[in-house]
Design a protein around this motif. Structure first.
Motif, PDB file in Angstrom:
ATOM      1  N   PHE A  13      52.214  28.543  17.565  1.00 25.90           N
ATOM      2  CA  PHE A  13      52.409  27.243  18.103  1.00 25.90           C
ATOM      3  C   PHE A  13      52.746  26.051  18.396  1.00 25.90           C
ATOM      4  CE2 PHE A  13      51.512  22.629  16.682  1.00 25.90           C
ATOM      5  CZ  PHE A  13      49.775  22.409  17.589  1.00 25.90           C
ATOM      6  N   PHE A  14      52.348  25.820  19.343  1.00 24.74           N
ATOM      7  CA  PHE A  14      52.483  25.366  20.784  1.00 24.74           C
ATOM      8  C   PHE A  14      52.197  23.715  20.310  1.00 24.74           C
ATOM      9  CE2 PHE A  14      51.916  23.128  25.324  1.00 24.74           C
ATOM     10  CZ  PHE A  14      53.695  22.591  25.054  1.00 24.74           C
ATOM     11  N   GLY A  15      52.565  22.549  20.243  1.00 23.81           N
ATOM     12  CA  GLY A  15      51.746  21.298  20.343  1.00 23.81           C
ATOM     13  C   GLY A  15      52.326  20.536  21.313  1.00 23.81           C
ATOM     14  N   ASN A  16      51.695  19.196  21.454  1.00 26.47           N
ATOM     15  CA  ASN A  16      52.197  17.923  22.425  1.00 26.47           C
ATOM     16  C   ASN A  16      51.708  16.993  21.526  1.00 26.47           C
ATOM     17  OD1 ASN A  16      52.464  19.719  25.374  1.00 26.47           O
ATOM     18  ND2 ASN A  16      50.056  19.956  24.265  1.00 26.47           N
ATOM     19  N   MET A  17      52.871  16.162  21.325  1.00 26.19           N
ATOM     20  CA  MET A  17      52.811  15.350  20.656  1.00 26.19           C
ATOM     21  C   MET A  17      53.149  13.168  21.404  1.00 26.19           C
ATOM     22  SD  MET A  17      53.643  17.536  18.657  1.00 26.19           S
ATOM     23  CE  MET A  17      56.193  17.599  18.947  1.00 26.19           C
ATOM     24  N   VAL A  18      51.689  12.612  20.944  1.00 25.10           N
ATOM     25  CA  VAL A  18      52.222  11.413  21.129  1.00 25.10           C
ATOM     26  C   VAL A  18      52.148  10.193  20.341  1.00 25.10           C
ATOM     27  CG1 VAL A  18      51.689   9.276  23.159  1.00 25.10           C
ATOM     28  CG2 VAL A  18      50.869  11.707  23.273  1.00 25.10           C
ATOM     29  N   ASN A  19      53.414   9.270  20.028  1.00 23.08           N
ATOM     30  CA  ASN A  19      52.873   8.492  19.366  1.00 23.08           C
ATOM     31  C   ASN A  19      52.768   6.225  19.528  1.00 23.08           C
ATOM     32  OD1 ASN A  19      53.643  10.138  16.800  1.00 23.08           O
ATOM     33  ND2 ASN A  19      55.472   9.999  17.747  1.00 23.08           N
ATOM     34  N   LEU A  20      51.999   6.128  19.200  1.00 21.80           N
ATOM     35  CA  LEU A  20      52.124   4.823  19.614  1.00 21.80           C
ATOM     36  C   LEU A  20      51.809   3.321  18.439  1.00 21.80           C
ATOM     37  CD1 LEU A  20      50.011   6.676  20.578  1.00 21.80           C
ATOM     38  CD2 LEU A  20      49.545   5.011  22.260  1.00 21.80           C
ATOM     39  N   SER A  21      52.261   2.471  19.018  1.00 29.62           N
ATOM     40  CA  SER A  21      52.531   1.173  17.828  1.00 29.62           C
ATOM     41  C   SER A  21      51.417  -0.199  18.365  1.00 29.62           C
ATOM     42  CB  SER A  21      53.697   0.525  17.516  1.00 29.62           C
ATOM     43  OG  SER A  21      54.499   0.143  18.861  1.00 29.62           O
ATOM     44  N   TYR A  22      51.257  -0.734  17.577  1.00 33.11           N
ATOM     45  CA  TYR A  22      51.079  -2.113  18.050  1.00 33.11           C
ATOM     46  C   TYR A  22      50.714  -2.910  16.506  1.00 33.11           C
ATOM     47  CZ  TYR A  22      47.152  -4.755  18.676  1.00 33.11           C
ATOM     48  OH  TYR A  22      46.576  -6.171  19.300  1.00 33.11           O
ATOM     49  N   GLY A  23      51.828  -3.485  16.055  1.00 33.53           N
ATOM     50  CA  GLY A  23      52.166  -4.514  15.163  1.00 33.53           C
ATOM     51  C   GLY A  23      52.603  -3.449  14.205  1.00 33.53           C
ATOM     52  N   ASP A  24      52.048  -3.751  13.319  1.00 37.04           N
ATOM     53  CA  ASP A  24      52.420  -3.171  12.219  1.00 37.04           C
ATOM     54  C   ASP A  24      51.647  -1.297  12.148  1.00 37.04           C
ATOM     55  OD1 ASP A  24      54.328  -4.848  10.890  1.00 37.04           O
ATOM     56  OD2 ASP A  24      53.038  -6.160   9.856  1.00 37.04           O
ATOM     57  N   TRP A  25      51.206  -1.689  13.077  1.00 36.92           N
ATOM     58  CA  TRP A  25      49.720  -0.087  13.047  1.00 36.92           C
ATOM     59  C   TRP A  25      50.895   0.962  13.798  1.00 36.92           C
ATOM     60  CZ3 TRP A  25      45.792   0.763  10.319  1.00 36.92           C
ATOM     61  CH2 TRP A  25      44.877  -0.554   9.588  1.00 36.92           C
ATOM     62  N   ALA A  26      50.559   2.701  13.325  1.00 34.72           N
ATOM     63  CA  ALA A  26      51.619   3.554  14.044  1.00 34.72           C
ATOM     64  C   ALA A  26      50.776   4.642  13.848  1.00 34.72           C
ATOM     65  CB  ALA A  26      52.594   4.076  13.507  1.00 34.72           C
ATOM     66  N   PHE A  27      50.030   4.725  15.319  1.00 34.31           N
ATOM     67  CA  PHE A  27      49.086   5.867  15.454  1.00 34.31           C
ATOM     68  C   PHE A  27      49.645   6.975  16.315  1.00 34.31           C
ATOM     69  CE2 PHE A  27      47.698   2.326  16.809  1.00 34.31           C
ATOM     70  CZ  PHE A  27      46.709   1.768  15.583  1.00 34.31           C
ATOM     71  N   GLY A  28      49.252   8.086  16.334  1.00 34.69           N
ATOM     72  CA  GLY A  28      49.635   9.618  16.414  1.00 34.69           C
ATOM     73  C   GLY A  28      49.226  10.606  16.860  1.00 34.69           C
TER      74      GLY A  28
END
Length: 301
Positions: free
Chosen positions: A49-64
């Motif tokens: 498996f080859f995976g690409n990851m990006v993580n973001l934040s917006y105040g108290d919210w986190a996204f992946g």
């Protein structure tokens, strides 16, 4: 735009405090990882498996966001593309100690929707995932409700211990199970229950290099199956008591304050319990043990 907001703040139209605390959507980290999984005793590689990851934040919210591709390899056919994955994570920090989240995972033949939690305070911690999996077009496969969670975890300095539970409930037509050719192989599985003890502890802490240990021991497992239409019990197997032990070594190297490279090597020992007349020879992988190897990098902004 920033100068305008500051000007409005000085005029009393917008408070300076509100301007300073306004949340901003930003990328917090990016990374890539290669994971190789394989059972011993085979000439091929079960999964790459080859995976690409990006993580973001917006105040108290986190996204992946994760997007990746699966391959398998053997000596005859070479490298074959087998699947792909799109995964989206959303977390909200409810309190200083509690986070709640949602995950969507989509692959060629399945979709999963997760409800998640993560709680930690002082020496106590708890976390878990509960999800619904819909199987799309896989012969003999039924939907299921699955859960993997730590109802109780404790921390003592660098030592972390967790009691882990996996419960899986299959739904849909469970009267019979069929193979890829459509032949009846027995009653379909109804549920699965597993109890584990997991332990984490650092083995080495340096200025840039770190080595951590993780151990997983299955205390007990059980599985229920529907009987054949004529009432004959379905042959099956599940892990014996203490019959599944997985050990991980996880090296990490901090290249800079932002860039980290890491890896892991896991080896799992398996011992099955066979029921209703089932024998080891009935299964093509017998008691083959399992390896999980990974390497990746992560860059924090």
């Amino acid at each position: 735009m920033r100068r305008l907001a500051l000007l409005l703040a000085t005029m009393g139209i917008v408070s300076a405090a509100a301007f300073a605390e306004a949340p901003v959507l930003k990328v917090t980290s990016i990374g890539q990882e290669i994971e190789i999984e394989n059972s011993d005793g085979k000439q091929d590689v079960d999964s790459i498996f080859f995976g690409n990851m990006v993580n973001l934040s917006y105040g108290d919210w986190a996204f992946g966001l994760q997007a990746g591709k699966f391959w398998s390899y053997d000596d005859h056919d070479g490298l074959d593309s087998t699947d792909s994955r799109l995964q989206i994570d959303v977390w909200n920090k409810v309190t200083d100690n509690l986070k709640l989240g949602y995950r969507y995972r989509g692959q060629k033949n399945l979709d999963r929707h997760y409800a998640r939690w993560d709680y930690s305070k002082d020496w106590f911690w708890s976390s878990g995932d509960v999800w619904y999996e819909s199987n799309n077009g896989t012969p003999g496969a039924t939907d299921n409700i699955n859960s993997e969670f730590f109802p109780l975890g404790v921390k003592f300095g660098d030592l972390k211990i967790g009691y882990f539970v996996n419960y899986q409930k299959f739904v849909g037509d469970l009267s019979v199970a069929k193979d890829a050719k459509g032949d009846i192989t027995g009653g379909a599985q109804e549920d699965y229950f597993e109890h584990q003890l997991r332990v984490w502890h650092p083995l080495y802490k340096g200025e840039k290099f770190f080595l951590d240990f993780e151990g997983r021991v299955s205390l007990s497992t059980s599985a229920d199956y529907k009987d054949y239409p004529n009432g004959v019990s379905t042959k099956n197997r599940h892990y014996d008591d203490f019959g599944r032990i997985r050990l991980y070594l996880r090296p990490t190297y901090k290249v800079s304050d932002s860039l980290t490279v890491y890896g892991y090597y896991g080896y799992e020992f398996k011992d099955y319990k066979y029921e209703n007349g089932a024998k080891r020879s009935d299964y093509h992988d017998a008691n083959d043990n399992y390896q999980d190897i990974g390497i990746g990098w992560n860059y924090k902004f």
